[in-house]
Design a protein around this motif. Sequence first.
Motif: not given
Length: 581
Positions: A520-523, A526-527, A538-541
Amino acid sequence: MEQEMEKRKIEKEEEEEEEEKWVLDGSKDYKGRVPLRASTGAWKASLFVLTIEFSERISFFGIATNLISYLTKVIHEDLNTAAKNVNYWTGTSTLMPLIGGFVADAYTGRFLMVLFSSFVYLMGLCLLTMSQFIPSLKPCKSSICRKPRKVHEVVFFLALYCISLGTGGYKPCLESFGADQFDDDNTEERKKKMSFFNWWNFALCFGLLLGATVIVYVQDNVGWGAAGLILTIFMALTVIAFYVGKPFYRYRRPEGNPLTQVLQVIVAAIRKRNLTNPSSASLLYEVPKSDKSQGRLLSHTSRLRFLDKAAIIEDKNIEEKENPWRLATVTRVEETKLLLNVIPIWLTSVTVGICVAQGSTLFVKQAAAMNLNITHSFKIPPASIASFAAFGTLVAVPIYDKIIVPVLRKVTGNERGISILRRIGIGLTFTVIVMVVAALVEAKRLRAAEKNTISSVFWLIPQYLLLGFGDSFSLVGLQEYFYDQVPDSMRSLGMALYLSVIGIGSFVSSFLIIIVDHVTGKDGKAWIGKDINSSRLDRFYWMLAVINGLNLCLFLLLARRYTYKTVQRRTLQNDGVEIIP
């Protein structure tokens, strides 16, 4: 005729009374004799064990729940690095018991391993305290410090991993040693053992509650040195108390390397792979019930029939029976089946460890970014919010043990109320719910942060309470499962397998953080970023909720096909055991 029948009846009653008087499960008292039931074991012995467990949990959770704050505020690590370091330490602390449990089962015995590990643990607490009080070991020379001394980091992490090493022998042996104080062949003591696992978790969570509140408060408002000194003194006192209880304990002698016995069964089965299994299990080799050298005997099961070939008597001579690499008993074969049966359950339990790992890492950082004030003058330490998980378990365990279990025993006829795997399954269901609630709360907190509004830390209470409720089912169920469903000679290793669930879960959590951060850090979104408000936890959860949900489905399929261990009951009458007072 009637007189003779009356005489036999009296003799039988006397034999039953004699059998009830002694503990015939293979354990010994501290002088190496068959234990007397009235003066050893049960609650009178296990209370000493619960006391030292309570002390150790205060120490561990007092450090673990606030460790991420220390790493970010004192050692100045970023959130990503600090979360990984906490997970690495927690993971090591829960994987080291695999070594300690193996050594205890094979060579030292549980009591000696607990004593040795307690001293190593105390050494770690002493180093932790010294790193705060000795001037040359303190983080900085002055109160203002942007980077701590290297020597402080070395001593601090050395102290942490000494505690991990102590935990390696301490945790698997202490709980199994406590459970050893109850005789499985006695109905009343067997029921008490089921309660023991509930109250063990109660003591554990009470320690977590005090560690995450009192100790964390001392760390944040007085200093880590004062907190370390308190923990060191308390631990030393309870170790002394544990040793004082020595005359009341029941001991089990180590039986050598248990993994060798498993390998012997596999080798014997491979050697006889071309033989046909007999039509009746009674034709397989087993020691006589009067032979106490092998401990409790297991009944034959129909699973993994290939391994039964190891118990086929190929040549009825003494030489084959004396060679365990050519002929194994039914009990040894069934013990090998048990271990192979445990592996799938262990793998599907790892998600519990992933869920638990969030409670001491990312949940705490959420709390740190929220409004912690109760009044204008009192502020909750971020790590103390974890005490609500302990509170949830403290509420759930007594209700389950004293109300739900007695009702379920009457309804189901099961001594446990519900089976062990059903209890674990309920706990796994809670892990899904916890992650869903955590995702919803974090999404709401982020929306408030975008409006420059600081959310109340009490928003996190539901997810912590649910985590505690779930632990009262999943963790307690896993403790009982890994003690009960492994061979008797491997119970310390069994408890280590339970602890490794949490350890592997911590490592998997760190691995997921690395993967998610990389993807997710490429853009640039990052989450899990450098600070909590720029992250999308929240997305990680939500991702963890999906993983837990899929895992729950797999666990339910395995549980439906699972076969529990069946033990042949021994009695004084048919064993002809010589009692030595």
